[in-house]
Design a protein around this motif. Structure first.
Motif, PDB file in Angstrom:
ATOM      1  N   ASP A   3       0.736  -1.178  -0.121  1.00 23.21           N
ATOM      2  CA  ASP A   3       0.006  -0.161   0.004  1.00 23.21           C
ATOM      3  C   ASP A   3       0.738   1.308   0.184  1.00 23.21           C
ATOM      4  O   ASP A   3       2.054   1.269   0.678  1.00 23.21           O
ATOM      5  N   SER A   4       0.327   2.119  -0.733  1.00 17.92           N
ATOM      6  CA  SER A   4       1.034   3.458  -0.893  1.00 17.92           C
ATOM      7  C   SER A   4       0.077   4.613  -0.708  1.00 17.92           C
ATOM      8  O   SER A   4      -1.048   4.417  -1.021  1.00 17.92           O
ATOM      9  N   ALA A   5       0.518   5.663  -0.089  1.00 17.88           N
ATOM     10  CA  ALA A   5      -0.428   6.995   0.050  1.00 17.88           C
ATOM     11  C   ALA A   5      -0.053   7.834  -0.970  1.00 17.88           C
ATOM     12  O   ALA A   5       1.064   7.888  -1.683  1.00 17.88           O
ATOM     13  N   PRO A   6      -0.705   8.719  -1.572  1.00 14.13           N
ATOM     14  CA  PRO A   6      -0.481   9.689  -2.607  1.00 14.13           C
ATOM     15  C   PRO A   6       0.295  10.725  -2.120  1.00 14.13           C
ATOM     16  O   PRO A   6      -0.052  11.161  -0.905  1.00 14.13           O
ATOM     17  N   LYS A   7       1.008  11.434  -2.716  1.00 17.23           N
ATOM     18  CA  LYS A   7       1.704  12.567  -2.523  1.00 17.23           C
ATOM     19  C   LYS A   7       0.790  13.955  -3.086  1.00 17.23           C
ATOM     20  O   LYS A   7       1.180  14.973  -2.245  1.00 17.23           O
ATOM     21  N   ASP A   8       0.181  13.544  -4.002  1.00 18.73           N
ATOM     22  CA  ASP A   8      -0.490  14.620  -4.538  1.00 18.73           C
ATOM     23  C   ASP A   8      -1.798  14.238  -5.303  1.00 18.73           C
ATOM     24  O   ASP A   8      -1.701  13.236  -6.065  1.00 18.73           O
ATOM     25  N   ILE A   9      -2.865  14.824  -5.248  1.00 22.27           N
ATOM     26  CA  ILE A   9      -4.092  14.620  -5.813  1.00 22.27           C
ATOM     27  C   ILE A   9      -4.546  15.871  -6.689  1.00 22.27           C
ATOM     28  O   ILE A   9      -5.027  16.927  -6.012  1.00 22.27           O
ATOM     29  N   LYS A  10      -5.001  15.574  -7.887  1.00 22.07           N
ATOM     30  CA  LYS A  10      -5.540  16.910  -8.696  1.00 22.07           C
ATOM     31  C   LYS A  10      -6.772  16.510  -9.245  1.00 22.07           C
ATOM     32  O   LYS A  10      -6.747  15.600 -10.207  1.00 22.07           O
ATOM     33  N   ALA A  11      -7.810  17.074  -9.164  1.00 22.88           N
ATOM     34  CA  ALA A  11      -9.090  16.762 -10.074  1.00 22.88           C
ATOM     35  C   ALA A  11      -8.915  17.772 -11.318  1.00 22.88           C
ATOM     36  O   ALA A  11      -8.927  19.173 -11.139  1.00 22.88           O
ATOM     37  N   LYS A  12      -8.724  17.240 -12.315  1.00 24.73           N
ATOM     38  CA  LYS A  12      -8.696  18.121 -13.613  1.00 24.73           C
ATOM     39  C   LYS A  12     -10.258  17.969 -14.316  1.00 24.73           C
ATOM     40  O   LYS A  12     -10.438  17.130 -14.940  1.00 24.73           O
ATOM     41  N   THR A  13     -10.747  19.025 -13.881  1.00 22.26           N
ATOM     42  CA  THR A  13     -12.140  19.071 -14.407  1.00 22.26           C
ATOM     43  C   THR A  13     -12.341  19.441 -15.862  1.00 22.26           C
ATOM     44  O   THR A  13     -13.395  18.801 -16.218  1.00 22.26           O
TER      45      THR A  13
END
Length: 114
Positions: A3-13
């Motif tokens: 398991d790994s965790a996100p460093k960055d999450i972006k919603a590209k609308t």
């Protein structure tokens, strides 16, 4: 699968994609409609007995079009283990934990390669 965790999450609308950069450096993009199809809440899964730690194959068979149900209104962290999404139609019950999201990304990548 570690398991790994996100460093960055972006919603590209504009492109309706959720871009996730994981702590191992890998970047995945998940279409908003696939995220909605894979909503892990009891309501969307048809009851608690149908909830699983990984997405089910049927999430890839339910094509959803651009609609209020597939447009992200906001994303919020849930503890240090996941995120909640509020969709434009008001649905906000699913908690997408990192393991579930990582599994969804891997399933999507396998389908694209195969």
């Amino acid at each position: 699968m570690p398991d790994s965790a996100p460093k960055d999450i972006k919603a590209k609308t504009k492109s309706a994609l959720l871009a996730i950069t994981w702590d191992n450096g890998q970047t995945d993009q998940i279409p908003f409609d696939l995220l909605r199809s894979a909503c892990p809440c009891a309501q969307c899964r048809g009851g608690h007995e149908n909830m699983h730690p990984e997405p089910q194959e049927d999430v890839f068979m339910i094509p959803l079009m651009d609609a209020r149900a597939t447009r992200i209104q906001k994303i919020e962290p849930v503890g240090n283990y996941g995120m909640g999404i509020t969709w434009e139609d008001g649905h906000s019950y699913g908690i997408y934990n990192w393991h579930y999201l990582r599994s969804l990304c891997e399933m999507k990548n396998e389908k694209e390669e195969g």
